[in-house]
Motif scaffolding. Sequence first.
Motif, mmCIF file in Angstrom:
data_model
loop_
_atom_site.group_PDB
_atom_site.id
_atom_site.type_symbol
_atom_site.label_atom_id
_atom_site.label_comp_id
_atom_site.label_asym_id
_atom_site.label_seq_id
_atom_site.Cartn_x
_atom_site.Cartn_y
_atom_site.Cartn_z
ATOM 1 N N ASP A 236 55.602 17.355 20.788
ATOM 2 C CA ASP A 236 54.466 18.142 21.251
ATOM 3 C C ASP A 236 53.475 18.361 20.100
ATOM 4 O O ASP A 236 53.820 18.257 18.924
ATOM 5 N N PHE A 237 52.245 18.696 20.465
ATOM 6 C CA PHE A 237 51.221 19.011 19.479
ATOM 7 C C PHE A 237 51.686 20.162 18.589
ATOM 8 O O PHE A 237 52.213 21.169 19.063
ATOM 9 N N SER A 238 51.462 20.005 17.282
ATOM 10 C CA SER A 238 51.873 21.030 16.321
ATOM 11 C C SER A 238 50.883 21.075 15.169
ATOM 12 O O SER A 238 49.887 20.330 15.136
ATOM 13 N N ILE A 239 51.183 21.932 14.203
ATOM 14 C CA ILE A 239 50.355 22.034 13.006
ATOM 15 C C ILE A 239 50.220 20.666 12.335
ATOM 16 O O ILE A 239 49.153 20.334 11.800
ATOM 17 N N ALA A 240 51.261 19.854 12.383
ATOM 18 C CA ALA A 240 51.202 18.534 11.744
ATOM 19 C C ALA A 240 50.078 17.681 12.324
ATOM 20 O O ALA A 240 49.347 17.007 11.583
ATOM 21 N N ASP A 241 49.917 17.694 13.627
ATOM 22 C CA ASP A 241 48.854 16.897 14.248
ATOM 23 C C ASP A 241 47.475 17.452 13.906
ATOM 24 O O ASP A 241 46.533 16.694 13.666
ATOM 25 N N ALA A 242 47.355 18.782 13.891
ATOM 26 C CA ALA A 242 46.083 19.384 13.491
ATOM 27 C C ALA A 242 45.745 19.007 12.056
ATOM 28 O O ALA A 242 44.582 18.755 11.713
ATOM 29 N N TYR A 243 46.762 18.935 11.209
ATOM 30 C CA TYR A 243 46.543 18.628 9.804
ATOM 31 C C TYR A 243 46.076 17.194 9.586
ATOM 32 O O TYR A 243 45.298 16.914 8.675
ATOM 33 N N TYR A 244 46.563 16.284 10.415
ATOM 34 C CA TYR A 244 46.192 14.877 10.247
ATOM 35 C C TYR A 244 45.023 14.464 11.138
ATOM 36 O O TYR A 244 44.579 13.307 11.064
ATOM 37 N N ALA A 245 44.492 15.373 11.939
ATOM 38 C CA ALA A 245 43.337 15.028 12.777
ATOM 39 C C ALA A 245 42.150 14.523 11.953
ATOM 40 O O ALA A 245 41.505 13.542 12.345
ATOM 41 N N PRO A 246 41.820 15.126 10.797
ATOM 42 C CA PRO A 246 40.719 14.571 9.997
ATOM 43 C C PRO A 246 40.991 13.160 9.484
ATOM 44 O O PRO A 246 40.058 12.383 9.303
ATOM 45 N N VAL A 247 42.257 12.831 9.238
ATOM 46 C CA VAL A 247 42.583 11.466 8.841
ATOM 47 C C VAL A 247 42.260 10.509 9.981
ATOM 48 O O VAL A 247 41.727 9.410 9.758
ATOM 49 N N CYS A 248 42.571 10.917 11.207
ATOM 50 C CA CYS A 248 42.210 10.092 12.363
ATOM 51 C C CYS A 248 40.706 9.845 12.396
ATOM 52 O O CYS A 248 40.254 8.728 12.701
ATOM 53 N N MET A 249 39.922 10.864 12.091
ATOM 54 C CA MET A 249 38.468 10.698 12.078
ATOM 55 C C MET A 249 38.045 9.713 10.991
ATOM 56 O O MET A 249 37.149 8.887 11.194
ATOM 57 N N ARG A 250 38.656 9.790 9.823
ATOM 58 C CA ARG A 250 38.324 8.871 8.732
ATOM 59 C C ARG A 250 38.654 7.424 9.110
ATOM 60 O O ARG A 250 37.875 6.502 8.840
ATOM 61 N N LEU A 251 39.817 7.217 9.703
ATOM 62 C CA LEU A 251 40.201 5.865 10.101
ATOM 63 C C LEU A 251 39.205 5.286 11.089
ATOM 64 O O LEU A 251 38.879 4.094 11.035
ATOM 65 N N ARG A 252 38.679 6.137 11.980
ATOM 66 C CA ARG A 252 37.698 5.658 12.961
ATOM 67 C C ARG A 252 36.353 5.382 12.297
ATOM 68 O O ARG A 252 35.727 4.357 12.566
ATOM 69 N N THR A 253 35.894 6.280 11.461
ATOM 70 C CA THR A 253 34.576 6.116 10.842
ATOM 71 C C THR A 253 34.511 4.845 9.997
ATOM 72 O O THR A 253 33.544 4.085 10.077
ATOM 73 N N PHE A 254 35.550 4.607 9.188
ATOM 74 C CA PHE A 254 35.542 3.477 8.267
ATOM 75 C C PHE A 254 36.251 2.245 8.837
ATOM 76 O O PHE A 254 36.306 1.213 8.162
ATOM 77 N N ASP A 255 36.761 2.358 10.042
ATOM 78 C CA ASP A 255 37.386 1.225 10.734
ATOM 79 C C ASP A 255 38.422 0.552 9.841
ATOM 80 O O ASP A 255 38.445 -0.680 9.700
ATOM 81 N N LEU A 256 39.299 1.357 9.246
ATOM 82 C CA LEU A 256 40.305 0.824 8.333
ATOM 83 C C LEU A 256 41.411 0.128 9.132
ATOM 84 O O LEU A 256 41.775 0.575 10.225
ATOM 85 N N PRO A 257 41.956 -0.962 8.603
ATOM 86 C CA PRO A 257 42.937 -1.743 9.365
ATOM 87 C C PRO A 257 44.295 -1.050 9.449
ATOM 88 O O PRO A 257 44.936 -0.803 8.422
ATOM 89 N N VAL A 258 44.716 -0.741 10.649
ATOM 90 C CA VAL A 258 46.013 -0.108 10.887
ATOM 91 C C VAL A 258 46.663 -0.773 12.102
ATOM 92 O O VAL A 258 46.015 -1.488 12.866
ATOM 93 N N SER A 259 47.940 -0.507 12.279
ATOM 94 C CA SER A 259 48.687 -1.121 13.370
ATOM 95 C C SER A 259 48.250 -0.567 14.721
ATOM 96 O O SER A 259 47.576 0.467 14.808
ATOM 97 N N GLN A 260 48.688 -1.242 15.784
ATOM 98 C CA GLN A 260 48.374 -0.766 17.127
ATOM 99 C C GLN A 260 49.004 0.590 17.393
ATOM 100 O O GLN A 260 48.415 1.438 18.076
ATOM 101 N N VAL A 261 50.195 0.811 16.859
ATOM 102 C CA VAL A 261 50.859 2.114 17.031
ATOM 103 C C VAL A 261 49.992 3.223 16.452
ATOM 104 O O VAL A 261 49.804 4.285 17.069
ATOM 105 N N VAL A 262 49.448 2.995 15.271
ATOM 106 C CA VAL A 262 48.593 3.996 14.626
ATOM 107 C C VAL A 262 47.285 4.146 15.389
ATOM 108 O O VAL A 262 46.801 5.266 15.607
#
Length: 229
Positions: A166-192
Amino acid sequence: MLKLYIGNKNYSSWSMRPWVLMTQKGIPFDEVMVPFGNEVGGVDEAFKRTIRAINPAGTVPVLVDGALVVWDTLAIAEYLAEKFPELHLWPRETPARARARSVVAEMHAGFTALRSRCGMNIEAHLPEQGRILWRDDPGVRANVARISAMWTELLAEHGGPMLLGDFSIADAYYAPVCMRLRTFDLPVSQVVQDYVARVAALPGVQAWIDGALAEHSFVPHDEPYRAGR
Protein backbone atom coordinates in the motif's frame (compact mmCIF):
# COMPACT_ATOMS: atom_id res chain seq x y z
CA MET A 1 -5.86 22.80 11.30
CA LEU A 2 -2.34 21.82 10.33
CA LYS A 3 -0.46 24.34 8.21
CA LEU A 4 2.19 23.29 5.68
CA TYR A 5 4.65 25.84 4.26
CA ILE A 6 6.04 24.82 0.87
CA GLY A 7 8.09 26.20 -2.02
CA ASN A 8 7.21 26.19 -5.71
CA LYS A 9 5.52 22.96 -6.71
CA ASN A 10 7.43 22.82 -9.97
CA TYR A 11 10.83 22.77 -8.26
CA SER A 12 10.58 21.93 -4.55
CA SER A 13 11.09 18.19 -4.23
CA TRP A 14 11.36 18.37 -0.45
CA SER A 15 8.02 20.20 -0.23
CA MET A 16 6.40 17.63 -2.49
CA ARG A 17 6.98 14.75 -0.08
CA PRO A 18 4.83 15.79 2.93
CA TRP A 19 2.26 17.54 0.71
CA VAL A 20 1.69 14.36 -1.31
CA LEU A 21 1.71 12.22 1.83
CA MET A 22 -0.94 14.34 3.54
CA THR A 23 -3.07 14.79 0.44
CA GLN A 24 -2.99 11.12 -0.56
CA LYS A 25 -3.79 10.00 2.99
CA GLY A 26 -6.59 12.53 3.45
CA ILE A 27 -4.97 14.57 6.22
CA PRO A 28 -6.50 18.07 6.12
CA PHE A 29 -4.12 21.02 6.12
CA ASP A 30 -3.79 24.61 4.99
CA GLU A 31 -1.14 25.18 2.33
CA VAL A 32 1.07 28.25 2.51
CA MET A 33 3.17 28.81 -0.60
CA VAL A 34 6.39 30.76 -0.15
CA PRO A 35 7.67 31.10 -3.72
CA PHE A 36 11.31 31.04 -4.65
CA GLY A 37 12.62 34.32 -6.08
CA ASN A 38 14.28 35.03 -9.40
CA GLU A 39 17.80 35.80 -8.22
CA VAL A 40 20.32 34.36 -10.67
CA GLY A 41 22.88 32.25 -8.81
CA GLY A 42 22.31 34.03 -5.51
CA VAL A 43 20.58 33.48 -2.21
CA ASP A 44 16.89 34.30 -2.27
CA GLU A 45 16.86 36.75 0.61
CA ALA A 46 13.11 37.45 0.49
CA PHE A 47 12.35 33.73 0.68
CA LYS A 48 14.82 33.25 3.53
CA ARG A 49 13.40 36.15 5.53
CA THR A 50 9.88 34.81 5.23
CA ILE A 51 10.75 31.23 6.15
CA ARG A 52 13.18 32.09 8.94
CA ALA A 53 10.34 33.89 10.71
CA ILE A 54 8.78 30.41 11.06
CA ASN A 55 11.70 27.99 10.77
CA PRO A 56 15.15 29.15 11.93
CA ALA A 57 16.79 26.76 9.47
CA GLY A 58 15.32 28.81 6.63
CA THR A 59 14.08 25.85 4.61
CA VAL A 60 10.82 24.35 3.39
CA PRO A 61 8.77 22.36 4.06
CA VAL A 62 7.61 23.44 7.51
CA LEU A 63 4.64 21.93 9.34
CA VAL A 64 2.87 24.05 11.96
CA ASP A 65 0.51 22.40 14.42
CA GLY A 66 -0.68 25.04 16.84
CA ALA A 67 2.38 26.23 18.75
CA LEU A 68 4.51 23.37 17.44
CA VAL A 69 6.77 23.92 14.42
CA VAL A 70 8.29 20.88 12.70
CA TRP A 71 10.81 21.20 9.87
CA ASP A 72 12.75 18.69 7.79
CA THR A 73 10.74 16.33 5.61
CA LEU A 74 11.58 13.19 7.56
CA ALA A 75 10.74 14.80 10.91
CA ILE A 76 7.40 15.91 9.47
CA ALA A 77 6.65 12.40 8.18
CA GLU A 78 7.47 10.84 11.55
CA TYR A 79 5.35 13.40 13.38
CA LEU A 80 2.38 12.72 11.11
CA ALA A 81 2.79 8.97 11.56
CA GLU A 82 2.58 9.44 15.34
CA LYS A 83 -0.28 11.92 15.16
CA PHE A 84 -2.38 9.75 12.83
CA PRO A 85 -1.53 6.13 13.72
CA GLU A 86 -4.83 4.89 12.28
CA LEU A 87 -3.70 5.94 8.79
CA HIS A 88 -0.67 3.62 8.80
CA LEU A 89 1.69 6.04 7.07
CA TRP A 90 4.40 3.44 7.65
CA PRO A 91 3.64 -0.21 6.74
CA ARG A 92 1.72 -2.21 9.33
CA GLU A 93 4.21 -5.05 9.79
CA THR A 94 7.44 -4.49 11.73
CA PRO A 95 9.85 -5.89 9.10
CA ALA A 96 8.21 -3.84 6.35
CA ARG A 97 8.34 -0.70 8.53
CA ALA A 98 12.05 -1.25 9.12
CA ARG A 99 12.63 -1.71 5.40
CA ALA A 100 10.59 1.39 4.58
CA ARG A 101 12.57 3.48 7.05
CA SER A 102 15.82 2.18 5.56
CA VAL A 103 14.97 3.19 1.99
CA VAL A 104 13.55 6.54 3.13
CA ALA A 105 16.75 7.27 5.07
CA GLU A 106 18.77 6.33 1.98
CA MET A 107 16.82 8.87 -0.06
CA HIS A 108 17.04 11.49 2.67
CA ALA A 109 20.84 11.33 2.84
CA GLY A 110 21.91 10.06 -0.56
CA PHE A 111 21.54 10.08 -4.34
CA THR A 112 23.29 13.44 -4.49
CA ALA A 113 24.33 13.13 -8.14
CA LEU A 114 20.77 12.58 -9.33
CA ARG A 115 19.40 15.31 -7.07
CA SER A 116 22.01 17.90 -8.04
CA ARG A 117 22.30 17.17 -11.76
CA CYS A 118 18.65 16.35 -12.46
CA GLY A 119 16.75 18.91 -10.41
CA MET A 120 13.02 18.41 -10.12
CA ASN A 121 11.30 20.40 -12.85
CA ILE A 122 7.85 18.94 -13.44
CA GLU A 123 6.82 21.27 -16.23
CA ALA A 124 9.95 20.74 -18.32
CA HIS A 125 10.74 17.91 -20.73
CA LEU A 126 14.52 17.57 -21.10
CA PRO A 127 15.32 14.26 -22.81
CA GLU A 128 18.38 15.59 -24.63
CA GLN A 129 19.89 16.87 -21.39
CA GLY A 130 19.07 13.49 -19.85
CA ARG A 131 20.94 11.66 -22.61
CA ILE A 132 24.00 13.87 -22.11
CA LEU A 133 23.95 13.40 -18.34
CA TRP A 134 23.54 9.65 -18.77
CA ARG A 135 26.52 9.56 -21.12
CA ASP A 136 28.82 11.82 -19.10
CA ASP A 137 27.90 11.44 -15.41
CA PRO A 138 28.70 8.07 -13.77
CA GLY A 139 27.17 9.34 -10.52
CA VAL A 140 23.77 9.78 -12.15
CA ARG A 141 24.01 6.32 -13.71
CA ALA A 142 24.99 4.78 -10.37
CA ASN A 143 22.16 6.52 -8.51
CA VAL A 144 19.55 5.41 -11.04
CA ALA A 145 20.90 1.86 -11.00
CA ARG A 146 20.62 1.69 -7.21
CA ILE A 147 17.12 3.17 -7.18
CA SER A 148 15.98 0.83 -9.95
CA ALA A 149 17.34 -2.23 -8.14
CA MET A 150 15.72 -1.12 -4.88
CA TRP A 151 12.32 -0.50 -6.42
CA THR A 152 12.38 -3.74 -8.42
CA GLU A 153 13.23 -5.77 -5.33
CA LEU A 154 10.59 -4.12 -3.15
CA LEU A 155 7.86 -4.41 -5.78
CA ALA A 156 8.64 -8.10 -6.28
CA GLU A 157 8.81 -8.79 -2.55
CA HIS A 158 5.60 -6.97 -1.59
CA GLY A 159 3.57 -7.47 -4.76
CA GLY A 160 2.92 -3.79 -5.49
CA PRO A 161 1.28 -1.65 -6.53
CA MET A 162 3.44 0.61 -4.35
CA LEU A 163 6.91 -0.12 -2.99
CA LEU A 164 5.74 -1.90 0.14
CA GLY A 165 2.25 -2.88 -1.01
CA ASP A 166 0.00 0.00 0.00
CA PHE A 167 0.97 3.65 -0.38
CA SER A 168 3.29 4.76 2.43
CA ILE A 169 5.85 7.37 3.39
CA ALA A 170 8.33 5.51 1.17
CA ASP A 171 6.30 6.21 -1.97
CA ALA A 172 5.82 9.86 -1.01
CA TYR A 173 9.56 10.12 -0.49
CA TYR A 174 10.41 8.74 -3.93
CA ALA A 175 7.67 10.62 -5.81
CA PRO A 176 10.11 13.44 -6.75
CA VAL A 177 12.48 10.83 -8.17
CA CYS A 178 9.64 9.65 -10.39
CA MET A 179 9.26 13.23 -11.61
CA ARG A 180 12.99 13.48 -12.36
CA LEU A 181 12.97 10.24 -14.34
CA ARG A 182 10.09 11.57 -16.43
CA THR A 183 11.54 15.04 -17.01
CA PHE A 184 14.97 13.78 -18.11
CA ASP A 185 13.66 10.58 -19.74
CA LEU A 186 16.38 8.51 -18.07
CA PRO A 187 16.61 4.88 -19.23
CA VAL A 188 14.99 2.48 -16.77
CA SER A 189 13.34 -0.92 -16.96
CA GLN A 190 9.68 -1.49 -17.77
CA VAL A 191 9.06 -2.43 -14.13
CA VAL A 192 10.39 0.96 -13.03
CA GLN A 193 8.51 2.79 -15.77
CA ASP A 194 5.27 1.14 -14.68
CA TYR A 195 5.85 2.11 -11.05
CA VAL A 196 6.57 5.71 -12.08
CA ALA A 197 3.28 5.75 -14.02
CA ARG A 198 1.35 4.40 -11.03
CA VAL A 199 2.86 7.02 -8.72
CA ALA A 200 2.09 9.82 -11.17
CA ALA A 201 -1.52 8.62 -11.37
CA LEU A 202 -2.09 8.76 -7.59
CA PRO A 203 -4.63 11.50 -6.80
CA GLY A 204 -2.25 13.20 -4.38
CA VAL A 205 0.59 13.22 -6.89
CA GLN A 206 -1.62 14.30 -9.77
CA ALA A 207 -2.89 17.21 -7.68
CA TRP A 208 0.71 18.31 -7.05
CA ILE A 209 1.55 17.99 -10.76
CA ASP A 210 -1.52 20.05 -11.68
CA GLY A 211 -0.41 22.73 -9.25
CA ALA A 212 3.12 22.74 -10.68
CA LEU A 213 1.83 23.15 -14.23
CA ALA A 214 -0.44 26.01 -13.17
CA GLU A 215 2.35 28.07 -11.58
CA HIS A 216 3.91 29.50 -14.76
CA SER A 217 6.93 30.61 -12.75
CA PHE A 218 10.53 30.54 -13.91
CA VAL A 219 13.34 30.46 -11.35
CA PRO A 220 16.73 30.82 -13.11
CA HIS A 221 18.66 29.25 -10.24
CA ASP A 222 16.65 26.04 -10.74
CA GLU A 223 16.84 26.14 -14.54
CA PRO A 224 20.44 25.36 -15.62
CA TYR A 225 19.21 23.96 -18.95
CA ARG A 226 16.83 26.66 -20.15
CA ALA A 227 16.86 30.43 -20.59
CA GLY A 228 13.08 30.75 -20.22
CA ARG A 229 9.81 28.90 -19.97
